[in-house]
Motif scaffolding. Structure first.
Motif, PDB file in Angstrom:
ATOM      1  N   PRO A  23      -4.556   8.435  -3.737  1.00 34.40           N
ATOM      2  CA  PRO A  23      -4.940   9.816  -4.063  1.00 34.40           C
ATOM      3  C   PRO A  23      -3.912  10.849  -3.641  1.00 34.40           C
ATOM      4  O   PRO A  23      -4.065  12.021  -3.926  1.00 34.40           O
ATOM      5  CB  PRO A  23      -6.246   9.997  -3.274  1.00 34.40           C
ATOM      6  CG  PRO A  23      -6.108   9.080  -2.113  1.00 34.40           C
ATOM      7  CD  PRO A  23      -5.355   7.882  -2.632  1.00 34.40           C
ATOM      8  N   MET A  24      -2.838  10.420  -2.935  1.00 33.78           N
ATOM      9  CA  MET A  24      -1.871  11.401  -2.466  1.00 33.78           C
ATOM     10  C   MET A  24      -1.233  12.160  -3.630  1.00 33.78           C
ATOM     11  O   MET A  24      -1.161  13.379  -3.628  1.00 33.78           O
ATOM     12  CB  MET A  24      -0.778  10.702  -1.643  1.00 33.78           C
ATOM     13  CG  MET A  24      -1.277  10.061  -0.378  1.00 33.78           C
ATOM     14  SD  MET A  24      -1.971  11.257   0.773  1.00 33.78           S
ATOM     15  CE  MET A  24      -0.510  12.139   1.259  1.00 33.78           C
ATOM     16  N   GLY A  25      -0.750  11.418  -4.623  1.00 35.64           N
ATOM     17  CA  GLY A  25      -0.070  12.075  -5.728  1.00 35.64           C
ATOM     18  C   GLY A  25      -1.006  12.495  -6.836  1.00 35.64           C
ATOM     19  O   GLY A  25      -0.886  13.577  -7.404  1.00 35.64           O
ATOM     20  N   THR A  26      -1.984  11.625  -7.152  1.00 36.75           N
ATOM     21  CA  THR A  26      -2.817  11.875  -8.322  1.00 36.75           C
ATOM     22  C   THR A  26      -3.960  12.826  -8.060  1.00 36.75           C
ATOM     23  O   THR A  26      -4.526  13.374  -8.991  1.00 36.75           O
ATOM     24  CB  THR A  26      -3.410  10.550  -8.829  1.00 36.75           C
ATOM     25  OG1 THR A  26      -4.117   9.925  -7.749  1.00 36.75           O
ATOM     26  CG2 THR A  26      -2.319   9.618  -9.296  1.00 36.75           C
ATOM     27  N   TYR A  27      -4.286  13.032  -6.786  1.00 33.59           N
ATOM     28  CA  TYR A  27      -5.446  13.863  -6.527  1.00 33.59           C
ATOM     29  C   TYR A  27      -5.217  14.936  -5.476  1.00 33.59           C
ATOM     30  O   TYR A  27      -5.527  16.099  -5.684  1.00 33.59           O
ATOM     31  CB  TYR A  27      -6.650  13.002  -6.099  1.00 33.59           C
ATOM     32  CG  TYR A  27      -7.746  13.824  -5.486  1.00 33.59           C
ATOM     33  CD1 TYR A  27      -8.498  14.692  -6.272  1.00 33.59           C
ATOM     34  CD2 TYR A  27      -7.976  13.798  -4.126  1.00 33.59           C
ATOM     35  CE1 TYR A  27      -9.462  15.492  -5.712  1.00 33.59           C
ATOM     36  CE2 TYR A  27      -8.942  14.590  -3.564  1.00 33.59           C
ATOM     37  CZ  TYR A  27      -9.689  15.439  -4.355  1.00 33.59           C
ATOM     38  OH  TYR A  27     -10.633  16.233  -3.799  1.00 33.59           O
ATOM     39  N   PHE A  45      10.595  -0.548  -2.478  1.00 33.72           N
ATOM     40  CA  PHE A  45       9.482   0.303  -2.901  1.00 33.72           C
ATOM     41  C   PHE A  45       8.475   0.490  -1.762  1.00 33.72           C
ATOM     42  O   PHE A  45       7.845   1.543  -1.643  1.00 33.72           O
ATOM     43  CB  PHE A  45       8.823  -0.305  -4.129  1.00 33.72           C
ATOM     44  CG  PHE A  45       9.787  -0.523  -5.261  1.00 33.72           C
ATOM     45  CD1 PHE A  45      10.169   0.521  -6.077  1.00 33.72           C
ATOM     46  CD2 PHE A  45      10.344  -1.776  -5.489  1.00 33.72           C
ATOM     47  CE1 PHE A  45      11.079   0.334  -7.102  1.00 33.72           C
ATOM     48  CE2 PHE A  45      11.248  -1.984  -6.514  1.00 33.72           C
ATOM     49  CZ  PHE A  45      11.616  -0.921  -7.319  1.00 33.72           C
ATOM     50  N   ALA A  46       8.327  -0.548  -0.922  1.00 35.90           N
ATOM     51  CA  ALA A  46       7.484  -0.402   0.265  1.00 35.90           C
ATOM     52  C   ALA A  46       8.083   0.632   1.209  1.00 35.90           C
ATOM     53  O   ALA A  46       7.358   1.438   1.809  1.00 35.90           O
ATOM     54  CB  ALA A  46       7.328  -1.748   0.968  1.00 35.90           C
ATOM     55  N   ILE A  47       9.416   0.608   1.341  1.00 33.44           N
ATOM     56  CA  ILE A  47      10.076   1.598   2.188  1.00 33.44           C
ATOM     57  C   ILE A  47       9.854   3.003   1.636  1.00 33.44           C
ATOM     58  O   ILE A  47       9.588   3.951   2.386  1.00 33.44           O
ATOM     59  CB  ILE A  47      11.582   1.289   2.291  1.00 33.44           C
ATOM     60  CG1 ILE A  47      11.797  -0.022   3.065  1.00 33.44           C
ATOM     61  CG2 ILE A  47      12.318   2.439   2.980  1.00 33.44           C
ATOM     62  CD1 ILE A  47      13.246  -0.433   3.147  1.00 33.44           C
ATOM     63  N   ILE A  48       9.954   3.141   0.318  1.00 33.89           N
ATOM     64  CA  ILE A  48       9.706   4.446  -0.294  1.00 33.89           C
ATOM     65  C   ILE A  48       8.303   4.936   0.054  1.00 33.89           C
ATOM     66  O   ILE A  48       8.094   6.104   0.400  1.00 33.89           O
ATOM     67  CB  ILE A  48       9.891   4.370  -1.823  1.00 33.89           C
ATOM     68  CG1 ILE A  48      11.366   4.179  -2.168  1.00 33.89           C
ATOM     69  CG2 ILE A  48       9.373   5.647  -2.479  1.00 33.89           C
ATOM     70  CD1 ILE A  48      11.613   4.048  -3.647  1.00 33.89           C
ATOM     71  N   TRP A 100       5.006   8.945   2.373  1.00 32.03           N
ATOM     72  CA  TRP A 100       3.642   9.356   2.716  1.00 32.03           C
ATOM     73  C   TRP A 100       3.574  10.352   3.863  1.00 32.03           C
ATOM     74  O   TRP A 100       2.915  11.383   3.747  1.00 32.03           O
ATOM     75  CB  TRP A 100       2.786   8.118   3.013  1.00 32.03           C
ATOM     76  CG  TRP A 100       2.114   7.573   1.805  1.00 32.03           C
ATOM     77  CD1 TRP A 100       2.378   7.897   0.508  1.00 32.03           C
ATOM     78  CD2 TRP A 100       1.054   6.607   1.768  1.00 32.03           C
ATOM     79  NE1 TRP A 100       1.564   7.171  -0.334  1.00 32.03           N
ATOM     80  CE2 TRP A 100       0.755   6.390   0.416  1.00 32.03           C
ATOM     81  CE3 TRP A 100       0.365   5.916   2.743  1.00 32.03           C
ATOM     82  CZ2 TRP A 100      -0.256   5.502   0.023  1.00 32.03           C
ATOM     83  CZ3 TRP A 100      -0.630   5.027   2.349  1.00 32.03           C
ATOM     84  CH2 TRP A 100      -0.925   4.832   1.008  1.00 32.03           C
ATOM     85  N   PRO A 101       4.226  10.093   5.016  1.00 34.55           N
ATOM     86  CA  PRO A 101       4.100  11.054   6.112  1.00 34.55           C
ATOM     87  C   PRO A 101       4.600  12.462   5.774  1.00 34.55           C
ATOM     88  O   PRO A 101       3.876  13.433   6.000  1.00 34.55           O
ATOM     89  CB  PRO A 101       4.908  10.404   7.245  1.00 34.55           C
ATOM     90  CG  PRO A 101       4.878   8.949   6.936  1.00 34.55           C
ATOM     91  CD  PRO A 101       4.937   8.855   5.447  1.00 34.55           C
ATOM     92  N   PRO A 102       5.841  12.636   5.235  1.00 39.57           N
ATOM     93  CA  PRO A 102       6.244  14.007   4.889  1.00 39.57           C
ATOM     94  C   PRO A 102       5.406  14.586   3.763  1.00 39.57           C
ATOM     95  O   PRO A 102       5.176  15.796   3.727  1.00 39.57           O
ATOM     96  CB  PRO A 102       7.720  13.853   4.482  1.00 39.57           C
ATOM     97  CG  PRO A 102       7.897  12.419   4.155  1.00 39.57           C
ATOM     98  CD  PRO A 102       6.943  11.672   5.020  1.00 39.57           C
ATOM     99  N   ASP A 103       4.960  13.728   2.829  1.00 38.86           N
ATOM    100  CA  ASP A 103       4.039  14.193   1.796  1.00 38.86           C
ATOM    101  C   ASP A 103       2.804  14.816   2.429  1.00 38.86           C
ATOM    102  O   ASP A 103       2.392  15.931   2.089  1.00 38.86           O
ATOM    103  CB  ASP A 103       3.612  13.006   0.920  1.00 38.86           C
ATOM    104  CG  ASP A 103       4.157  13.134  -0.492  1.00 38.86           C
ATOM    105  OD1 ASP A 103       4.999  14.014  -0.720  1.00 38.86           O
ATOM    106  OD2 ASP A 103       3.742  12.356  -1.359  1.00 38.86           O
TER     107      ASP A 103
END
Length: 310
Positions: A161-165, A102-105, A110-113
């Protein structure tokens, strides 16, 4: 996306309410399409979840408030104690091993996101708002400090905040600072009310919110970035492997195949940009090592379908 759909379908099946799942699916799709037509997709999370929640309650789905209002417990010993709170206890070596995938995920996504969001912002923001575009270095520094603080207090959840905001804020096309202050105020009020988790744990809220507030916009960002046949082949390889085996292995395999040229020749412009960061040999070695490490870790913790733990 598939995990959310399966979870929502399982919930409706357990309730034994016929037509609830298909009703929520059709309603959310219609609402999202209407919002897209009105250029108001920023309202996808509240609109879709509200409509599906009303449908679920009207068809007999159970819901009740169980959490009392109040200030959360900020004592780290309460949350990290073995006999109190959530009985988490201090992590062991086995716990660290178990969360490595999950840490790898998180590290992988995050970077491509962030890059996808930046591309989305630059394409949609009006002139003169360049300073409102997401700055990756500052964002990751702030998120890293935030994660350390909340972990010390026993939070231990990888919320960010990446996904939720940030994704809804990118779609609404307004500067992030004002929206972040507003979102922070709403989160504090919701947290003190005590009802935030009760509402969030209601399946039509969490499942529909994630699907139409996060995953569908990410699909759109991804499709906008597919410009060549090789891009499409890499995306298809990643998705297929992710569905058959594991999303992390899907990413690692697609990355390795792309870097080694199995998906077609790499554009000269991209090769030149890569050489500014590392040599071609270093890139290939890193791609192979990452694929091997990911595969071994997944087998170590038993996340390879049909394969016993290494």
């Amino acid at each position: 996306m598939l995990s959310q759909i399966r979870a929502l379908n399982t919930w409706t099946t357990q309730l034994g309410i016929d037509y609830l799942f298909i009703s929520m699916a059709l309603a959310s799709l219609l609402v999202f399409a209407l919002l897209a037509k009105l250029q108001a997709r920023w309202a996808a999370i509240p609109a879709c979840t509200a409509v599906c929640s009303v449908i679920a309650l009207a068809m007999g789905a159970p819901f009740r408030f169980v959490t009392s209002p109040g200030i959360p417990n900020f004592n780290p010993f309460y949350w990290w104690g073995t006999n109190t709170g959530w009985m988490l206890g201090l992590p062991t070596v086995e716990n660290f091993i178990a969360v490595i995938p999950f840490a790898i995920i998180g590290v992988v996504m995050w970077p491509p996101d962030a890059l996808g969001l930046i591309a989305f912002q630059r394409a949609g923001y009006p002139a003169g708002t360049e300073k409102a575009v997401l700055h990756i270095d500052d964002t990751f520094k702030a998120l890293g400090i935030r994660q350390i603080i909340v972990a010390l207090f026993g939070d231990a959840v990888l919320t960010d905040p990446m996904g939720t905001y940030v994704i809804p804020a990118s779609i609404i096309k307004r500067p992030l600072v004002a929206g972040q202050i507003l979102a922070g105020m709403l989160f504090i009020i919701s947290g003190l009310s005590g009802y935030l988790l009760d509402i969030y744990n209601f399946p039509p809220v969490v499942r529909i919110g994630l699907m139409f507030g996060v995953f569908v916009p990410l699909f759109e960002i991804g499709m906008r970035l597919l410009k060549t046949a090789r891009d499409a082949q890499g995306a298809a390889m990643c998705l297929a492997t992710g569905l058959f085996i594991n999303p992390v292995i899907g990413w690692a395999l697609a990355m390795a195949m792309e870097n080694f040229g199995f998906l077609g020749p790499v554009e000269p412009e991209r090769l030149e940009k890569m050489r500014q960061v590392m040599t071609r040999r270093t890139q290939l070695v890193i791609s192979a090592i990452v694929l091997i490490v990911v595969f071994v870790i997944m087998g170590w913790v038993g996340l390879l379908p049909g394969v016993p733990k290494f």
